[in-house]
Design a protein around this motif. Sequence first.
Motif, PDB file in Angstrom:
ATOM      1  N   ALA A   1       0.825  -1.221   0.000  1.00 27.58           N
ATOM      2  CA  ALA A   1       0.000   0.000   0.000  1.00 27.58           C
ATOM      3  C   ALA A   1       0.857   1.269   0.000  1.00 27.58           C
ATOM      4  N   THR A   2       1.987   1.203   0.646  1.00 29.84           N
ATOM      5  CA  THR A   2       2.808   2.422   0.791  1.00 29.84           C
ATOM      6  C   THR A   2       4.010   2.458  -0.133  1.00 29.84           C
ATOM      7  N   GLY A   3       4.490   1.276  -0.563  1.00 27.31           N
ATOM      8  CA  GLY A   3       5.815   1.222  -1.166  1.00 27.31           C
ATOM      9  C   GLY A   3       6.854   1.502  -0.086  1.00 27.31           C
ATOM     10  N   THR A   4       8.086   1.647  -0.483  1.00 22.51           N
ATOM     11  CA  THR A   4       9.156   1.959   0.478  1.00 22.51           C
ATOM     12  C   THR A   4      10.115   2.953  -0.182  1.00 22.51           C
ATOM     13  N   VAL A   5      10.990   3.502   0.645  1.00 28.84           N
ATOM     14  CA  VAL A   5      12.147   4.218   0.096  1.00 28.84           C
ATOM     15  C   VAL A   5      13.303   3.222   0.143  1.00 28.84           C
ATOM     16  N   ARG A   6      14.000   3.109  -0.979  1.00 24.98           N
ATOM     17  CA  ARG A   6      15.078   2.111  -1.078  1.00 24.98           C
ATOM     18  C   ARG A   6      16.447   2.780  -1.179  1.00 24.98           C
ATOM     19  N   VAL A   7      17.347   2.315  -0.326  1.00 24.78           N
ATOM     20  CA  VAL A   7      18.734   2.780  -0.343  1.00 24.78           C
ATOM     21  C   VAL A   7      19.560   1.597  -0.826  1.00 24.78           C
ATOM     22  N   SER A   8      20.272   1.737  -1.938  1.00 24.12           N
ATOM     23  CA  SER A   8      21.055   0.575  -2.397  1.00 24.12           C
ATOM     24  C   SER A   8      22.503   0.971  -2.631  1.00 24.12           C
ATOM     25  N   PHE A   9      23.381   0.316  -1.857  1.00 24.72           N
ATOM     26  CA  PHE A   9      24.815   0.602  -1.901  1.00 24.72           C
ATOM     27  C   PHE A   9      25.465  -0.140  -3.061  1.00 24.72           C
ATOM     28  N   GLY A  10      26.633   0.335  -3.460  1.00 26.35           N
ATOM     29  CA  GLY A  10      27.359  -0.291  -4.561  1.00 26.35           C
ATOM     30  C   GLY A  10      28.796  -0.590  -4.181  1.00 26.35           C
ATOM     31  N   HIS A  11      29.616  -0.794  -5.195  1.00 27.56           N
ATOM     32  CA  HIS A  11      31.006  -1.210  -4.955  1.00 27.56           C
ATOM     33  C   HIS A  11      31.806  -0.161  -4.190  1.00 27.56           C
ATOM     34  N   ASP A  12      31.322   1.108  -4.223  1.00 26.87           N
ATOM     35  CA  ASP A  12      32.050   2.183  -3.549  1.00 26.87           C
ATOM     36  C   ASP A  12      31.421   2.551  -2.199  1.00 26.87           C
ATOM     37  N   ALA A  13      30.629   1.646  -1.637  1.00 22.93           N
ATOM     38  CA  ALA A  13      29.946   1.911  -0.358  1.00 22.93           C
ATOM     39  C   ALA A  13      30.943   2.364   0.706  1.00 22.93           C
ATOM     40  N   SER A  14      30.550   3.392   1.473  1.00 20.94           N
ATOM     41  CA  SER A  14      31.495   3.917   2.480  1.00 20.94           C
ATOM     42  C   SER A  14      30.733   4.462   3.687  1.00 20.94           C
ATOM     43  N   ASP A  15      31.437   4.611   4.799  1.00 21.02           N
ATOM     44  CA  ASP A  15      30.849   5.220   5.993  1.00 21.02           C
ATOM     45  C   ASP A  15      30.339   6.616   5.670  1.00 21.02           C
ATOM     46  N   GLY A  16      31.114   7.359   4.877  1.00 24.86           N
ATOM     47  CA  GLY A  16      30.748   8.740   4.543  1.00 24.86           C
ATOM     48  C   GLY A  16      29.390   8.798   3.843  1.00 24.86           C
ATOM     49  N   GLN A  17      29.147   7.893   2.908  1.00 27.95           N
ATOM     50  CA  GLN A  17      27.859   7.872   2.195  1.00 27.95           C
ATOM     51  C   GLN A  17      26.718   7.651   3.190  1.00 27.95           C
ATOM     52  N   THR A  18      26.893   6.659   4.050  1.00 29.89           N
ATOM     53  CA  THR A  18      25.827   6.330   5.004  1.00 29.89           C
ATOM     54  C   THR A  18      25.599   7.493   5.968  1.00 29.89           C
ATOM     55  N   ASN A  19      26.693   8.081   6.451  1.00 35.50           N
ATOM     56  CA  ASN A  19      26.547   9.201   7.401  1.00 35.50           C
ATOM     57  C   ASN A  19      25.773  10.348   6.763  1.00 35.50           C
ATOM     58  N   GLN A  20      26.145  10.692   5.536  1.00 33.22           N
ATOM     59  CA  GLN A  20      25.474  11.824   4.867  1.00 33.22           C
ATOM     60  C   GLN A  20      24.010  11.518   4.618  1.00 33.22           C
TER      61      GLN A  20
END
Length: 365
Positions: free
Chosen positions: A337-356
């Motif tokens: 009913a709502t769908g979701t927001v999807r976060v998908s990491f790749g080969h360059d996944a980093s702490d900085g990306q997640t923090n931001q």
Amino acid sequence: MIYLDNGATSFHKPPAVARAMARAMARCANPGRGGYGAAMAAAEEVFRCREAAAGLFGCKPEQVVLTCNCTHGLNVAIRTLVEPGDRVVISGFEHNAVTRPLHAMGAKVEVVARRLFDWEEALESFEKALKKKPKAAIFTHVSNVFGYILPVEQMAWLCRQYGVPFIIDGAQSAGALPLSLDGLGAEFIAMPGHKGLLGPQGTGLLLCGRSPQPLLFGGTGSESARQEMPDFLPDRAEAGTLNVPGFAGLAAGLAYLRRVGMENIAFREQMQAKRCVAGLKKLGFTAYGGPCQLGTVSFLPGMDCEEAAAMLAGKGIAVRAGLHCAPLAHESAGTLATGTVRVSFGHDASDGQTNQFLIAAAALH
Ligand code: PLP
């Protein structure tokens, strides 16, 4: 931009990919269509890609059919194994690239393995369905919505025990998790070239454990006097001119993966997925995480999903909202009913990306 939509396509490709494509455009004509230098150079580029894929995915180069995308490969595979009215078992996390071709051909579909991150339920329900001798089984390796890694080795083993031919959709796992055509004994494994394999859009691979039914009919540069498609691979399933620059780029993506190591990429993605789930929960959102999860996380923000994704885009964070072409997966998880927001990491996944991302997500209440 913080790019967190690798589930749709990888965006930050290794620079060698674009270089290989430019080189192919400068020196390649049509592969298999002539004996002069530029045609031979094209044949070499294409073979390099096939050989690299065969080395990574446990098969022979001629078993690697070059496709336009993962959907293309899945359609060939499904057309080969399934006829109208056949009974087919699928997992509860399939993409429309599996369910729509089955619907179009009027297959009778039984859906199993519907509980998120629950291997016991997946294997029990799958075995029960296999006992009824379906014509084929089709299952995704990793859910594109939730990052749920299905127990494909065990599912493949069960299929072999019950003599049921099967297709694996490797769209979200290829480039991160091990996949072997010979090792799993699959009839077909389909994968895109443009996601985890880091090639350009317009490329895909279909690994063939058996001879496929052609989806397209036309020129192959081989057996031209006959009106039937050649009965040998890969020509049987490769009618028309190939995307030579695309597959030259994909070969460079595969070389990068071999150098970096897929297990290292999986580790990076999984680390960030865990941090992301924990961070989202801390912010008070419903986030879907589990023990067998790759680099994709779905969550429910405190507002409409599309609006949330637009707000994140405004802050330079690229994620995707909605059903992600997989209504069945949402039905299984209770988020249709709502769908979701999807976060998908790749080969360059980093702490900085997640923090931001988490800093930006804090405003989504
Ligand atoms: N299967 C899954 C699980 C996917 O996530 C996707 C794409 O998102 C596909 C199939 C189709 O891939 P493509 O867009 O390369 O056709």
